[in-house]
Design a protein around this motif. Sequence first.
Motif, PDB file in Angstrom:
ATOM      1  N   VAL A   1       0.198  -1.588   8.274  1.00  0.00           N
ATOM      2  CA  VAL A   1       0.349  -2.410   7.061  1.00  0.00           C
ATOM      3  C   VAL A   1       1.464  -1.922   6.124  1.00  0.00           C
ATOM      4  O   VAL A   1       2.296  -2.717   5.696  1.00  0.00           O
ATOM      5  CB  VAL A   1      -0.993  -2.538   6.312  1.00  0.00           C
ATOM      6  CG1 VAL A   1      -0.803  -3.087   4.907  1.00  0.00           C
ATOM      7  CG2 VAL A   1      -1.928  -3.439   7.096  1.00  0.00           C
ATOM      8  N   PRO A   2       1.522  -0.612   5.778  1.00  0.00           N
ATOM      9  CA  PRO A   2       2.541  -0.211   4.807  1.00  0.00           C
ATOM     10  C   PRO A   2       3.952  -0.568   5.255  1.00  0.00           C
ATOM     11  O   PRO A   2       4.785  -0.935   4.433  1.00  0.00           O
ATOM     12  CB  PRO A   2       2.355   1.301   4.689  1.00  0.00           C
ATOM     13  CG  PRO A   2       0.940   1.526   5.095  1.00  0.00           C
ATOM     14  CD  PRO A   2       0.655   0.498   6.156  1.00  0.00           C
TER      15      PRO A   2
ATOM     16  N   CYS B   1      -8.501  -4.262   3.766  1.00  0.00           N
ATOM     17  CA  CYS B   1      -8.061  -2.932   4.138  1.00  0.00           C
ATOM     18  C   CYS B   1      -8.790  -1.853   3.375  1.00  0.00           C
ATOM     19  O   CYS B   1      -9.973  -1.747   3.424  1.00  0.00           O
ATOM     20  CB  CYS B   1      -6.570  -2.743   3.974  1.00  0.00           C
ATOM     21  SG  CYS B   1      -6.158  -1.299   4.862  1.00  0.00           S
ATOM     22  N   GLY B   2      -8.033  -1.068   2.548  1.00  0.00           N
ATOM     23  CA  GLY B   2      -8.667   0.044   1.844  1.00  0.00           C
ATOM     24  C   GLY B   2      -8.746   1.241   2.725  1.00  0.00           C
ATOM     25  O   GLY B   2      -9.612   2.041   2.662  1.00  0.00           O
TER      26      GLY B   2
ATOM     27  N   PHE C   1      -3.249   5.092  11.627  1.00  0.00           N
ATOM     28  CA  PHE C   1      -3.595   4.021  12.565  1.00  0.00           C
ATOM     29  C   PHE C   1      -3.083   2.661  12.086  1.00  0.00           C
ATOM     30  O   PHE C   1      -3.303   1.648  12.728  1.00  0.00           O
ATOM     31  CB  PHE C   1      -5.120   3.928  12.763  1.00  0.00           C
ATOM     32  CG  PHE C   1      -5.881   3.773  11.477  1.00  0.00           C
ATOM     33  CD1 PHE C   1      -6.021   2.537  10.877  1.00  0.00           C
ATOM     34  CD2 PHE C   1      -6.468   4.878  10.864  1.00  0.00           C
ATOM     35  CE1 PHE C   1      -6.707   2.390   9.683  1.00  0.00           C
ATOM     36  CE2 PHE C   1      -7.155   4.744   9.668  1.00  0.00           C
ATOM     37  CZ  PHE C   1      -7.269   3.498   9.073  1.00  0.00           C
ATOM     38  N   CYS C   2      -2.419   2.654  10.929  1.00  0.00           N
ATOM     39  CA  CYS C   2      -2.203   1.379  10.242  1.00  0.00           C
ATOM     40  C   CYS C   2      -0.726   1.016  10.166  1.00  0.00           C
ATOM     41  O   CYS C   2       0.111   1.844   9.822  1.00  0.00           O
ATOM     42  CB  CYS C   2      -2.787   1.478   8.835  1.00  0.00           C
ATOM     43  SG  CYS C   2      -2.600  -0.040   7.906  1.00  0.00           S
TER      44      CYS C   2
ATOM     45  N   CYS D   1       0.848  -1.196   0.000  1.00  0.00           N
ATOM     46  CA  CYS D   1       0.000   0.000   0.000  1.00  0.00           C
ATOM     47  C   CYS D   1       0.879   1.241   0.000  1.00  0.00           C
ATOM     48  O   CYS D   1       1.873   1.302   0.722  1.00  0.00           O
ATOM     49  CB  CYS D   1      -0.865  -0.015   1.265  1.00  0.00           C
ATOM     50  SG  CYS D   1      -1.860   1.465   1.416  1.00  0.00           S
TER      51      CYS D   1
ATOM     52  N   ARG E   1      -6.345  10.094   5.937  1.00  0.00           N
ATOM     53  CA  ARG E   1      -7.170   9.510   4.870  1.00  0.00           C
ATOM     54  C   ARG E   1      -7.509  10.677   3.948  1.00  0.00           C
ATOM     55  O   ARG E   1      -8.117  11.653   4.383  1.00  0.00           O
ATOM     56  CB  ARG E   1      -8.454   8.894   5.441  1.00  0.00           C
ATOM     57  CG  ARG E   1      -8.250   7.879   6.540  1.00  0.00           C
ATOM     58  CD  ARG E   1      -8.019   6.494   6.040  1.00  0.00           C
ATOM     59  NE  ARG E   1      -9.161   5.924   5.362  1.00  0.00           N
ATOM     60  CZ  ARG E   1      -9.136   4.719   4.796  1.00  0.00           C
ATOM     61  NH1 ARG E   1      -8.033   3.983   4.832  1.00  0.00           N
ATOM     62  NH2 ARG E   1     -10.199   4.236   4.179  1.00  0.00           N
TER      63      ARG E   1
ATOM     64  N   GLN F   1      -4.716  -4.518  -1.067  1.00  0.00           N
ATOM     65  CA  GLN F   1      -4.844  -3.627   0.082  1.00  0.00           C
ATOM     66  C   GLN F   1      -5.637  -2.390  -0.313  1.00  0.00           C
ATOM     67  O   GLN F   1      -6.398  -1.836   0.459  1.00  0.00           O
ATOM     68  CB  GLN F   1      -3.448  -3.230   0.560  1.00  0.00           C
ATOM     69  CG  GLN F   1      -3.287  -3.295   2.057  1.00  0.00           C
ATOM     70  CD  GLN F   1      -2.967  -4.695   2.530  1.00  0.00           C
ATOM     71  OE1 GLN F   1      -2.099  -5.338   1.981  1.00  0.00           O
ATOM     72  NE2 GLN F   1      -3.661  -5.162   3.537  1.00  0.00           N
ATOM     73  N   ASN F   2      -5.423  -1.955  -1.550  1.00  0.00           N
ATOM     74  CA  ASN F   2      -6.144  -0.832  -2.144  1.00  0.00           C
ATOM     75  C   ASN F   2      -6.462  -1.249  -3.558  1.00  0.00           C
ATOM     76  O   ASN F   2      -5.831  -0.828  -4.510  1.00  0.00           O
ATOM     77  CB  ASN F   2      -5.222   0.384  -2.232  1.00  0.00           C
ATOM     78  CG  ASN F   2      -5.403   1.288  -1.084  1.00  0.00           C
ATOM     79  OD1 ASN F   2      -6.528   1.578  -0.696  1.00  0.00           O
ATOM     80  ND2 ASN F   2      -4.308   1.738  -0.545  1.00  0.00           N
TER      81      ASN F   2
ATOM     82  N   HIS G   1     -10.290   1.942  -1.944  1.00  0.00           N
ATOM     83  CA  HIS G   1     -10.059   3.130  -1.114  1.00  0.00           C
ATOM     84  C   HIS G   1     -10.901   4.272  -1.684  1.00  0.00           C
ATOM     85  O   HIS G   1     -10.843   4.532  -2.885  1.00  0.00           O
ATOM     86  CB  HIS G   1      -8.576   3.488  -1.157  1.00  0.00           C
ATOM     87  CG  HIS G   1      -8.175   4.475  -0.109  1.00  0.00           C
ATOM     88  ND1 HIS G   1      -8.629   5.770  -0.093  1.00  0.00           N
ATOM     89  CD2 HIS G   1      -7.370   4.343   0.973  1.00  0.00           C
ATOM     90  CE1 HIS G   1      -8.119   6.406   0.957  1.00  0.00           C
ATOM     91  NE2 HIS G   1      -7.349   5.547   1.617  1.00  0.00           N
TER      92      HIS G   1
ATOM     93  N   ASN H   1      -0.323   4.244   0.800  1.00  0.00           N
ATOM     94  CA  ASN H   1      -0.878   5.235   1.715  1.00  0.00           C
ATOM     95  C   ASN H   1      -0.177   5.171   3.076  1.00  0.00           C
ATOM     96  O   ASN H   1       0.606   4.245   3.334  1.00  0.00           O
ATOM     97  CB  ASN H   1      -2.380   5.012   1.891  1.00  0.00           C
ATOM     98  CG  ASN H   1      -3.125   5.359   0.627  1.00  0.00           C
ATOM     99  OD1 ASN H   1      -2.722   6.264  -0.105  1.00  0.00           O
ATOM    100  ND2 ASN H   1      -4.196   4.632   0.347  1.00  0.00           N
ATOM    101  N   THR H   2      -0.528   6.120   3.904  1.00  0.00           N
ATOM    102  CA  THR H   2       0.139   6.184   5.213  1.00  0.00           C
ATOM    103  C   THR H   2      -0.880   6.499   6.307  1.00  0.00           C
ATOM    104  O   THR H   2      -0.691   7.430   7.088  1.00  0.00           O
ATOM    105  CB  THR H   2       1.227   7.278   5.216  1.00  0.00           C
ATOM    106  OG1 THR H   2       0.614   8.504   4.761  1.00  0.00           O
ATOM    107  CG2 THR H   2       2.401   6.921   4.323  1.00  0.00           C
ATOM    108  N   CYS H   3      -1.972   5.748   6.331  1.00  0.00           N
ATOM    109  CA  CYS H   3      -2.982   6.000   7.360  1.00  0.00           C
ATOM    110  C   CYS H   3      -2.312   5.880   8.737  1.00  0.00           C
ATOM    111  O   CYS H   3      -1.558   4.923   8.975  1.00  0.00           O
ATOM    112  CB  CYS H   3      -4.127   5.005   7.248  1.00  0.00           C
ATOM    113  SG  CYS H   3      -4.936   5.071   5.649  1.00  0.00           S
TER     114      CYS H   3
HETATM  115 FE1  SF4 Z   1      -3.039   1.388   3.321  1.00  0.00          FE
HETATM  116 FE2  SF4 Z   1      -5.392   0.511   4.150  1.00  0.00          FE
HETATM  117 FE3  SF4 Z   1      -3.396   0.736   5.878  1.00  0.00          FE
HETATM  118 FE4  SF4 Z   1      -4.524   2.939   4.922  1.00  0.00          FE
HETATM  119  S1  SF4 Z   1      -5.534   1.417   6.222  1.00  0.00           S
HETATM  120  S2  SF4 Z   1      -2.338   2.541   5.105  1.00  0.00           S
HETATM  121  S3  SF4 Z   1      -5.075   2.297   2.862  1.00  0.00           S
HETATM  122  S4  SF4 Z   1      -3.428  -0.636   4.112  1.00  0.00           S
END
Ligand code: SF4
Length: 570
Positions: A233-234, A569-570, A230-231, A224, A344, A268-269, A305, A226-228
């Motif tokens: 994942v990246p 995700c998304g 709370f996440c 992904c 977001r 993920q997106n 997303h 993005n750089t949310c």
């Molecule tokens: Fe990426 Fe989804 Fe995490 Fe946002 S919530 S950073 S879109 S994986």
Amino acid sequence: MEGVRSELLVHRWSLCVVVNGKRNHRGIRVAPRVAVRWATVMSTETSSLGRETPTERAARPTEPRTYEVRTYGCQMNVHDSERLTGLLEEAGYVPFEQSPDGEQTRYPDVVVFNTCAVRENADNKLYGNLGHLAPVKARRPGMQIAVGGCLAQKDRATITRKAPWVDVVFGTHNLGSLPVLLERARVQEEAQVEILESLEVFPSTLPTRRESAYAAWVSVSVGCNNTCTFCIVPSLRGKERDRRPGDILAEVRALVDEGVSEVTLLGQNVNTYGVEFGDRRAFGQLLRACGEIEGLERVRFTSPHPAEFRDDVIAAMAETPNVMHQLHMPLQSGSDRVLRAMRRSYRREKYLGIIERVRTAMPDAALSTDIIVGFPGETEEDFAQTLEVVREARFAAAFTFQYSIRPGTPAATMPDQVPPGVVRERYDRLVELVNEISWVENQKLLGSRVELLVAEGEGRKDAATHRMTGRARDNRLVHFATPRVEVGVPSPASSSGGARIRPGDLVEVAVTHAAPHHLVADGPVLRHRRTRSGDAWEARTAPPTNTTNVVGLGMPTLGTPPPLAPSACG
Ligand code: SF4
């Protein structure tokens, strides 16, 4: 940072972390030695297992070793576990079968934990589970424990430090190394920790043991951009990597040839698919291309997303007959202020605008979402705006989460963390509203006729209620009464001559009852179409004649359906 990794089968530029732990005389590993190098590190140390000498091991009967994969987290992990299973079976391992009475008196030779770092207390739960296995392993020479997935990618050597009886730790970028690492740990009698910083091979090229005869996940991308806040994942899955459209479509065709009726495109997106090769319309085109695959009954995708959601995707959904009118699009918050703090990049109006255009193009579409309650700094006014959006969007379903700190994310150190009591109270109000709306939305379907793809394992009470369960085209769960069919006597309700309804078949029923999270159809089955998916399910569940499951390169095999998992995700 990049470096050369020379030891594994595939040579790529990537940073490799290898940790070797030694065992003490009781077979339990002691403080591991950690090495982070640009080239693969291989220990030359040897240590005693204290249980079984090489001679004894050579004399051991060469029965196939059994395995069990325990999966936590989202659809990405569910699909990754299908690959781990395929890899293990290709390497000669066989699935472990529990005792019929459910008593855990026996254990597999290899237990693999495919972990999630997103869920609350994921690490405590993992170490708790590993702790349960420590005495089992001490009693059972030769047993191996492997930990992979997001938490392994995040915690790396910490895992073998806290649980020195773990044999293998591998990350999200090198699933394919599992059999090699298990073997290396067994031969060298020491822990192997291998984490790569970038993808080694696109995981879809790995052998895969599909869990379902009729429905399959197909990855279009991993990672992904993005750089949310709370996440995590990246930082664990890396930047988005897109598969070539031809590879994706070839996999879908192969699945259909095996009898699969429904595919869910996974990313993920998912709707930023194409960013890597510079084609912003790639996802819509991919949906349309899926529409041309003969025999493919249903196409879904998760998760898009909102920031990237384009009208050409809406048009492709509306105009491609086998793309389902169902959209799961994470909202996370209805407050622009909170969305900004979450990093977001869409706002409430944009989100609602997409929903309006989806409904205009597909009035029968069912919409669902993910919402986080109690993000740092969320005020009562912010929360009220989330409730407003929920009222306006009229979701058929929502996955709701209470915010809790995820170490390693920017939000974890934000000021104004909302007290847990306040989060819980808001969460309860949100769940009440979501349930109320989904119930009203479900009641609108009373009396309507719906087509179901018959599922296996989705209706926990089916046996007691004499029903079967299927998914409607909009993904709603429908429990339907099982027709009483005498063997060989055609049922007038069935276009299939009264044949037994099987998971993977298609039926049509009329909705007789609505609940917030499911529908019931207690009338007759109005139509039953036997499908190749049903045949595939039947072949899979027939008493064995001679074979083990086939495992091929990215090709499907048959089994029970995948468990429903939270949004990718998304
Ligand atoms: Fe990426 Fe989804 Fe995490 Fe946002 S919530 S950073 S879109 S994986």
